[in-house]
Design a protein around this motif. Structure first.
Motif, PDB file in Angstrom:
ATOM      1  N   CYS A  42       0.730  -1.225   0.062  1.00 11.73           N
ATOM      2  CA  CYS A  42      -0.012  -0.154  -0.102  1.00 11.73           C
ATOM      3  C   CYS A  42       0.694   1.269   0.129  1.00 11.73           C
ATOM      4  O   CYS A  42       1.807   1.256   0.818  1.00 11.73           O
ATOM      5  CB  CYS A  42      -0.961   0.001   1.285  1.00 11.73           C
ATOM      6  N   LYS A  43       0.613   2.188  -1.094  1.00 10.28           N
ATOM      7  CA  LYS A  43       1.153   3.395  -0.712  1.00 10.28           C
ATOM      8  C   LYS A  43      -0.050   4.270   0.164  1.00 10.28           C
ATOM      9  O   LYS A  43      -0.877   4.912  -0.288  1.00 10.28           O
ATOM     10  CB  LYS A  43       1.228   4.365  -2.241  1.00 10.28           C
ATOM     11  N   TRP A  44       0.179   4.338   1.367  1.00 11.21           N
ATOM     12  CA  TRP A  44      -0.449   5.052   2.525  1.00 11.21           C
ATOM     13  C   TRP A  44      -0.366   6.233   2.294  1.00 11.21           C
ATOM     14  O   TRP A  44       0.687   7.141   2.363  1.00 11.21           O
ATOM     15  CB  TRP A  44      -0.029   4.622   3.812  1.00 11.21           C
ATOM     16  N   LYS A  45      -1.708   7.019   1.866  1.00 12.19           N
ATOM     17  CA  LYS A  45      -1.563   8.556   1.579  1.00 12.19           C
ATOM     18  C   LYS A  45      -2.473   9.491   2.643  1.00 12.19           C
ATOM     19  O   LYS A  45      -3.126  10.490   2.438  1.00 12.19           O
ATOM     20  CB  LYS A  45      -2.392   8.826   0.301  1.00 12.19           C
ATOM     21  N   LEU A  46      -2.722   8.699   3.779  1.00 14.07           N
ATOM     22  CA  LEU A  46      -3.564   9.588   4.722  1.00 14.07           C
ATOM     23  C   LEU A  46      -2.650  10.198   5.743  1.00 14.07           C
ATOM     24  O   LEU A  46      -1.241   9.824   6.034  1.00 14.07           O
ATOM     25  CB  LEU A  46      -4.437   8.551   5.587  1.00 14.07           C
ATOM     26  N   ASP A  47      -2.990  11.162   6.509  1.00 16.26           N
ATOM     27  CA  ASP A  47      -2.211  11.978   7.397  1.00 16.26           C
ATOM     28  C   ASP A  47      -2.170  11.423   8.716  1.00 16.26           C
ATOM     29  O   ASP A  47      -1.504  12.259   9.550  1.00 16.26           O
ATOM     30  CB  ASP A  47      -2.432  13.404   7.385  1.00 16.26           C
ATOM     31  N   THR A  48      -2.628  10.248   9.055  1.00 16.68           N
ATOM     32  CA  THR A  48      -2.449   9.532  10.357  1.00 16.68           C
ATOM     33  C   THR A  48      -1.445   8.417   9.897  1.00 16.68           C
ATOM     34  O   THR A  48      -1.497   7.727   8.740  1.00 16.68           O
ATOM     35  CB  THR A  48      -3.746   8.984  10.981  1.00 16.68           C
ATOM     36  N   GLU A  49      -0.768   7.939  10.737  1.00 18.90           N
ATOM     37  CA  GLU A  49       0.173   6.830  10.577  1.00 18.90           C
ATOM     38  C   GLU A  49      -0.693   5.583  10.365  1.00 18.90           C
ATOM     39  O   GLU A  49      -1.705   5.241  11.016  1.00 18.90           O
ATOM     40  CB  GLU A  49       1.099   6.531  11.820  1.00 18.90           C
ATOM     41  N   LEU A  50      -0.226   4.673   9.274  1.00 21.32           N
ATOM     42  CA  LEU A  50      -0.581   3.308   9.142  1.00 21.32           C
ATOM     43  C   LEU A  50      -0.421   2.517  10.280  1.00 21.32           C
ATOM     44  O   LEU A  50       1.047   2.607  10.873  1.00 21.32           O
ATOM     45  CB  LEU A  50       0.340   2.531   7.903  1.00 21.32           C
ATOM     46  N   PRO A  51      -1.257   1.907  10.843  1.00 25.32           N
ATOM     47  CA  PRO A  51      -1.144   1.259  12.195  1.00 25.32           C
ATOM     48  C   PRO A  51      -0.214  -0.038  11.939  1.00 25.32           C
ATOM     49  O   PRO A  51      -0.289  -0.553  10.978  1.00 25.32           O
ATOM     50  CB  PRO A  51      -2.500   0.725  12.587  1.00 25.32           C
ATOM     51  N   ALA A  52       0.769  -0.150  12.959  1.00 23.63           N
ATOM     52  CA  ALA A  52       1.678  -1.320  12.831  1.00 23.63           C
ATOM     53  C   ALA A  52       1.194  -2.830  12.602  1.00 23.63           C
ATOM     54  O   ALA A  52       1.538  -3.233  11.757  1.00 23.63           O
ATOM     55  CB  ALA A  52       2.484  -1.305  13.900  1.00 23.63           C
ATOM     56  N   ARG A  53      -0.023  -2.775  13.557  1.00 17.96           N
ATOM     57  CA  ARG A  53      -0.490  -4.120  13.192  1.00 17.96           C
ATOM     58  C   ARG A  53      -1.132  -4.345  11.849  1.00 17.96           C
ATOM     59  O   ARG A  53      -0.873  -5.682  11.154  1.00 17.96           O
ATOM     60  CB  ARG A  53      -1.774  -4.454  14.004  1.00 17.96           C
ATOM     61  N   ILE A  54      -1.947  -3.627  11.179  1.00 13.12           N
ATOM     62  CA  ILE A  54      -2.389  -3.542  10.005  1.00 13.12           C
ATOM     63  C   ILE A  54      -1.224  -3.545   8.616  1.00 13.12           C
ATOM     64  O   ILE A  54      -1.305  -4.474   7.977  1.00 13.12           O
ATOM     65  CB  ILE A  54      -3.244  -2.170   9.425  1.00 13.12           C
ATOM     66  N   ALA A  55       0.027  -2.889   9.055  1.00 12.03           N
ATOM     67  CA  ALA A  55       1.000  -3.077   8.093  1.00 12.03           C
ATOM     68  C   ALA A  55       1.826  -4.419   8.011  1.00 12.03           C
ATOM     69  O   ALA A  55       1.898  -4.708   6.938  1.00 12.03           O
ATOM     70  CB  ALA A  55       1.943  -1.911   8.838  1.00 12.03           C
ATOM     71  N   GLY A  56       1.677  -5.182   9.317  1.00  8.04           N
ATOM     72  CA  GLY A  56       2.092  -6.241   9.110  1.00  8.04           C
ATOM     73  C   GLY A  56       1.184  -7.418   8.515  1.00  8.04           C
ATOM     74  O   GLY A  56       1.778  -8.641   8.302  1.00  8.04           O
ATOM     75  N   MET A  57      -0.039  -7.088   8.236  1.00  9.02           N
ATOM     76  CA  MET A  57      -1.112  -8.290   7.877  1.00  9.02           C
ATOM     77  C   MET A  57      -0.477  -8.772   6.298  1.00  9.02           C
ATOM     78  O   MET A  57      -0.386  -7.538   5.739  1.00  9.02           O
ATOM     79  CB  MET A  57      -2.363  -7.933   8.070  1.00  9.02           C
ATOM     80  N   THR A  58      -1.116  -9.929   6.021  1.00 12.47           N
ATOM     81  CA  THR A  58      -0.565 -10.176   4.712  1.00 12.47           C
ATOM     82  C   THR A  58      -2.092  -9.753   3.755  1.00 12.47           C
ATOM     83  O   THR A  58      -3.164 -10.296   4.395  1.00 12.47           O
ATOM     84  CB  THR A  58      -0.354 -11.839   4.732  1.00 12.47           C
ATOM     85  N   VAL A  59      -1.777  -9.326   2.743  1.00  9.76           N
ATOM     86  CA  VAL A  59      -2.874  -9.194   1.697  1.00  9.76           C
ATOM     87  C   VAL A  59      -3.345 -10.371   0.991  1.00  9.76           C
ATOM     88  O   VAL A  59      -2.372 -11.324   0.510  1.00  9.76           O
ATOM     89  CB  VAL A  59      -2.323  -8.194   0.801  1.00  9.76           C
ATOM     90  N   MET A  60      -4.650 -10.745   1.239  1.00  7.98           N
ATOM     91  CA  MET A  60      -4.939 -11.934   0.506  1.00  7.98           C
ATOM     92  C   MET A  60      -5.576 -11.548  -0.836  1.00  7.98           C
ATOM     93  O   MET A  60      -5.948 -10.474  -1.260  1.00  7.98           O
ATOM     94  CB  MET A  60      -6.261 -12.348   1.478  1.00  7.98           C
ATOM     95  N   PRO A  61      -5.822 -12.803  -1.710  1.00 12.24           N
ATOM     96  CA  PRO A  61      -6.408 -12.499  -3.027  1.00 12.24           C
ATOM     97  C   PRO A  61      -7.843 -12.123  -2.837  1.00 12.24           C
ATOM     98  O   PRO A  61      -8.338 -12.496  -1.799  1.00 12.24           O
ATOM     99  CB  PRO A  61      -6.236 -13.836  -3.766  1.00 12.24           C
ATOM    100  N   ASN A  62      -8.403 -11.473  -3.753  1.00 12.16           N
ATOM    101  CA  ASN A  62      -9.771 -10.567  -3.486  1.00 12.16           C
ATOM    102  C   ASN A  62     -10.704 -11.784  -3.912  1.00 12.16           C
ATOM    103  O   ASN A  62     -11.565 -11.194  -4.628  1.00 12.16           O
ATOM    104  CB  ASN A  62      -9.827  -9.443  -4.024  1.00 12.16           C
ATOM    105  N   VAL A  63     -10.823 -12.904  -3.578  1.00 13.11           N
ATOM    106  CA  VAL A  63     -11.808 -14.071  -3.872  1.00 13.11           C
ATOM    107  C   VAL A  63     -12.073 -14.866  -2.525  1.00 13.11           C
ATOM    108  O   VAL A  63     -10.995 -14.940  -1.835  1.00 13.11           O
ATOM    109  CB  VAL A  63     -11.584 -14.901  -4.992  1.00 13.11           C
ATOM    110  N   PRO A  64     -13.356 -15.190  -2.257  1.00  7.81           N
ATOM    111  CA  PRO A  64     -13.356 -15.943  -0.978  1.00  7.81           C
ATOM    112  C   PRO A  64     -12.605 -17.253  -1.169  1.00  7.81           C
ATOM    113  O   PRO A  64     -12.172 -17.414   0.023  1.00  7.81           O
ATOM    114  CB  PRO A  64     -15.104 -16.401  -1.265  1.00  7.81           C
TER     115      PRO A  64
END
Lengths: 368, 368, 368, 368
Positions: free
Chosen positions: D49-71
């Motif tokens: 992700c190119k995080w573009k918000l002015d709050t920090e990307l939470p560390a827990r989220i940053a470490g999550m693995t991105v899944m394919p977008n199908v069930p």
């Protein structure tokens, strides 16, 4: 704990508004008095002020009556003994001494007395020990009042980044080129025709202030004055189309060799406020102090004002792009929020440190 | 005089569009061929191009068919022998040699071959003599073709300001901190979310290009190569919310002492193209050359991109704010239009000088 | 042909600067007199004016002395009989009649007298016949002087687009929502803190002006007054972060059915100045009149201020996005350059038409 | 209370980022699953992700693995049953039904199914009763899953302002002209060359969406479908140089007479969520619902995006400038934050209401 009553001089301007925003719910301070120029005095704050922040003007503040900006304009006993001043320099030169003479602790954001010998120019993380100079001020002896100043908005972020480097490696010289936000010029400030799609490579007196204030901030307290850091500083100051946040490109030469890792470590380890003995006694942190005053962002294109200015609630300086300099030793970029860290927040933090040091306590404690 | 037929490689991009704008009514050159990527080839230029300039796309150009960007895509005899190239660097690396091998004079704006030993990197006012290196290129011997390049957009304005100072005082070292316009990144280029109300303190490879190109541009022709100027150059490159015009803050150290008046005089007297013997013979000026390549603006807050980028029809570098530097010797600001003086206009001027030198004449004149 | 001497009232403001830019090389008019407020009077124009245009301030103009903005401030015989006025409305109300009383043709851009019964409010392509009303003005009878006005910057582009539609289909009602450039507010004008990254959905008195001026401009001359067009007009006026060029979204209801093709044809065929008998006698065109006053751009996302404001040297209105309206009949977008077509250029074109009509000739021709 | 696990489809885009920002510390929902396109799947979120918000990307989220977008990409039992979807429309059309078929409550921000007969298009304050339509969806009967949508970003603020007026006075027709922020186009989205100092009077499909969605949102639930409000709506949609916040100029005609005071009262009294029986049972408020969904700002030049978009933590619509319309009845301006109220926040609020209604509870509760 009862909150201390504070007043704000120049309350309707951009920095005055930030003072209100930052102290409206402050745990130690209560806004009890607002003053502005004759044009505003007598009106309610809501009538007198063109509120330009993106949080709402608090209703209690909106209903307060704006007082004249002289100590005599307020009934005896109602003038707070803690005055935050957000005045233009020439007005500050005349008015701030009146409040100090009236026994007030004047926490000033103006440039009027920054370079005056016995006036502390302070960023708490950088040179909180300089605050001791208030005891040398004649006002202090006579009325208990004094003046403390914070630096120019472009100097604050820079000295935060410089201080840990000066401590570890010694600074010999530096070059800094700024890209400063429009809010630094107040309101109405910069005409839109001058800055939309444009750069103005000039800000009046800014390069001089930046160059000399760094020397005092990084200087050494020597009894009744500060011995300036003899580093050579060359500043180029520019205005750009950014609402808030000053970005500064720095090249620096050290006295001692410094590696990439050592520099990053110096920034990461820089948490000076936790070390102050006075502060530990207090038992808890300063409300406005950021956990990390200097945050290194490990991304190729940061810091950026829109994304990084609010780090540490607007009180952190963010640094990035550390790389070798073909001419001096190292290059980096530093960013800070110019009306929070660089102005109102800086003054509030100065006041918090003064409170911890007992310097906001009633006058009688002061012995000659 | 009959106009020479020219072609444009990468014609649909931002620099390609400037080539068209600048040469549509050029007295010496006639746009006869346009090429772009496979996505555009076969369409009319009007269909293939998102025209982003504020002058109208000329109807004749809009109706031209976009050709594939290889020499073989065009019927024998219809490929112009003068090719202006506005390609991305990696594509240029592959395609430009093909056109040189096909006998074309390739006037390139890309960075692909700028630092190649026998390829001239030229700003005519600065180092027109380097153009002689084309005779060392193997393409020249085989087909008559060659490659000539102009510098990066951030280097051109800078070297224009530097050249007269190098001649008079010798340059030992310099800092430069840039604030560069979005058009320099092409289209779609910089996303608006990245730059509106923001500064991006990073442009890929830009600092490296700026640092090395200055050395070659101010270097000395030594037979078959250029001896780089050994000055140390430290660059900080930033993107700002400006449409056109790169602003650069410079601190500089000279080998010999230079006074304020001497520096202004050096800039004012810098009119090198009028001195070239080849050009005088021609009897009149170069269509695209500005009367004054370096214009000093005596105002406290100039140059500014919105107000000054179009000086000399976008071909002049404007300088201002000359003042002493606490660290090196002098500081100043320089500005130039990044897609005219800094790209398409630079290439057109290179071509005009080549025309004057007879280097655009038919191949047969070239003897081994 | 000798050029007529003209003067400019309010010469240092944004519209005053455009007057200078547009008339510096005008074939019929010669700038002979410049006036501004007391703050500027007595200085040279170069000293008094913060020149904000992207062309250079002409040296001859820079050296002219700024006169007081009253007729009496200038020696007898040196006050030009043609005065272009770019004054704020309240100042115009006082000063413009003085110049008319002194025998001057006052070509005004201010709103002070636009809705006054015997003062023509004119866009030449729309209602040049209204100029005849100057003969009803008392100044005209007494001194030969008169006042002619052009509309508000947001009304001009709109009425250019409306006039051919009114002629062919009759206008019953319309909405217009504007997005207006900052230059329309003069200098310093809009503070950058108000508009950078922002929209201000309010411009003082603008909606009222736009609504009423359209009625007079499209009205019918009836002897000594204009019968207003009875169309209902509802305006929403907004300020956006654009330097120059007002963009307006229009929904419109006609009295008679109009097809897409008929509307495009009405705009394409709209070349009214070529039809005026007085003008044909002159034998050639008006220097400032665009070839096509209304240009339809057949692209899905146009007109846009940055790309289209300079069509017809800034004097054309561009229209686009004609499509059906679910509420009224049709929707479209119209754009025009607010300080050229919408202000200074409009006044210059009015003056050119007056010149063709003989109304700028010496007073003696005027009979009671 | 244990937090319910939720997933985010399209998690790396601008709206996906807002979902993360808004739900990172949500009291009811816990982000347990992130999915994005194949380009991102398998990377950590911080890498993808190119995080573009002015709050920090939470560390827990940053470490999550991105899944394919199908069930099917997620192991059995690990796919959350609540899926927030921030997909482009054409992708949503394919993927959202797969998740509904897999038994997920799909809370969608895309336009793919907004106008589908049995899919609720809901803004809770406006038409929470339409949520009942989920029980008509075939997925609901088969797997327990369903799709709920929120409107286009430009429709949400508008219908909030319209709903209380429709209730009190009935809406016959309206005209709306928008000035929309760049964040609405995602990232990279609008090229800076298109919008800096410019207006683009076109957003693809936006006028159509705005016109039709208002009819469904203000329509009446009639068993298995919504009867559209038959009001005529004419929209003009524009892109302006604003980061966040859509400003809309509205003219409106009512069925019944409405006074200035009545309209202000209608807005002030509009607090519909406190009236819903289901919600009262819950005993406390919805975390994301603003106290006042529609806030009238009594100032001549408001609302403005920079100052007012964050009212109600970005969830309030602010209105201002109520005044008579010469053509319809009344005019006003409405503003809302386009990626909070107008996108991610709208979906989160829909989910909160669904939670209160028991529609996020396990499948077994659903009877045919």
């Amino acid at each position: 704990m009862e909150r201390r009553k504070v007043g704000i001089l120049g309350a309707t301007g951009m920095v005055g508004q930030r003072f209100i925003q930052l102290m409206h719910n402050h745990p130690w301070f209560e806004i009890a008095w607002l003053a502005a120029s004759d044009r505003s005095a007598g009106k309610t704050y809501g009538e007198a002020c063109k509120w330009k922040l993106d949080t709402e003007l608090p209703a209690r503040i909106a209903g307060m009556t704006v007082m004249p900006n002289v100590p005599e304009g307020t009934p005896e006993g109602e003038l707070p003994k803690i005055i935050f001043a957000a005045l233009d320099s020439d007005i500050a030169k005349e008015l701030e001494p009146k409040f100090a003479a009236a026994g007030c602790a004047v926490i000033s954001n103006s440039s009027a007395f920054r370079m005056t010998t016995d006036v502390p120019l302070v960023v708490p993380e950088v040179n909180a020990d300089h605050l001791a100079m208030i005891e040398k001020q004649s006002w202090r002896h006579e009325s208990g009042g004094y003046i403390v100043t914070n630096p120019n908005c472009s100097a604050i972020g820079l000295v935060l980044a410089l201080k840990p480097l000066e401590q570890k490696f010694g600074i010999e010289s530096l070059f800094v080129s700024t890209m400063q936000a429009i809010s630094g010029a107040g309101y109405p400030g910069v005409p839109s025709l001058d800055i939309l799609g444009n750069v103005v490579p000039f800000i009046k007196n800014e390069e001089e202030k930046l160059q000399e204030e760094v020397g005092k901030l990084l200087g050494t307290l020597a009894g009744d004055h500060v011995e300036m850091l003899p580093a050579k500083v060359s500043a180029h100051c520019n205005r750009v189309a950014v609402e808030d946040g000053h970005t500064e490109c720095v090249s620096i030469k050290f006295k001692q060799p410094a590696t990439y890792e050592q520099i990053l470590a110096a920034w990461a380890e820089f948490k000076p406020l936790s070390d102050l003995v006075h502060l530990q006694a207090w038992g808890h942190g300063l409300p406005t102090a950021p956990d990390e005053p200097v945050v290194y962002i490990d991304a190729i294109d940061r810091p950026q004002p829109r994304l990084d200015r609010m780090r540490g609630k607007g009180m952190a300086a963010t640094v990035g792009r550390l790389r070798e300099c073909p001419l001096l030793d190292w290059k980096f970029v530093v960013l800070s929020h110019n009306t929070i860290r660089g102005a109102a927040g800086a003054a509030v933090l100065n006041a918090e440190v003064l409170a911890m040091m007992g310097k906001l306590d009633p006058v009688k404690k002061v012995a000659r």
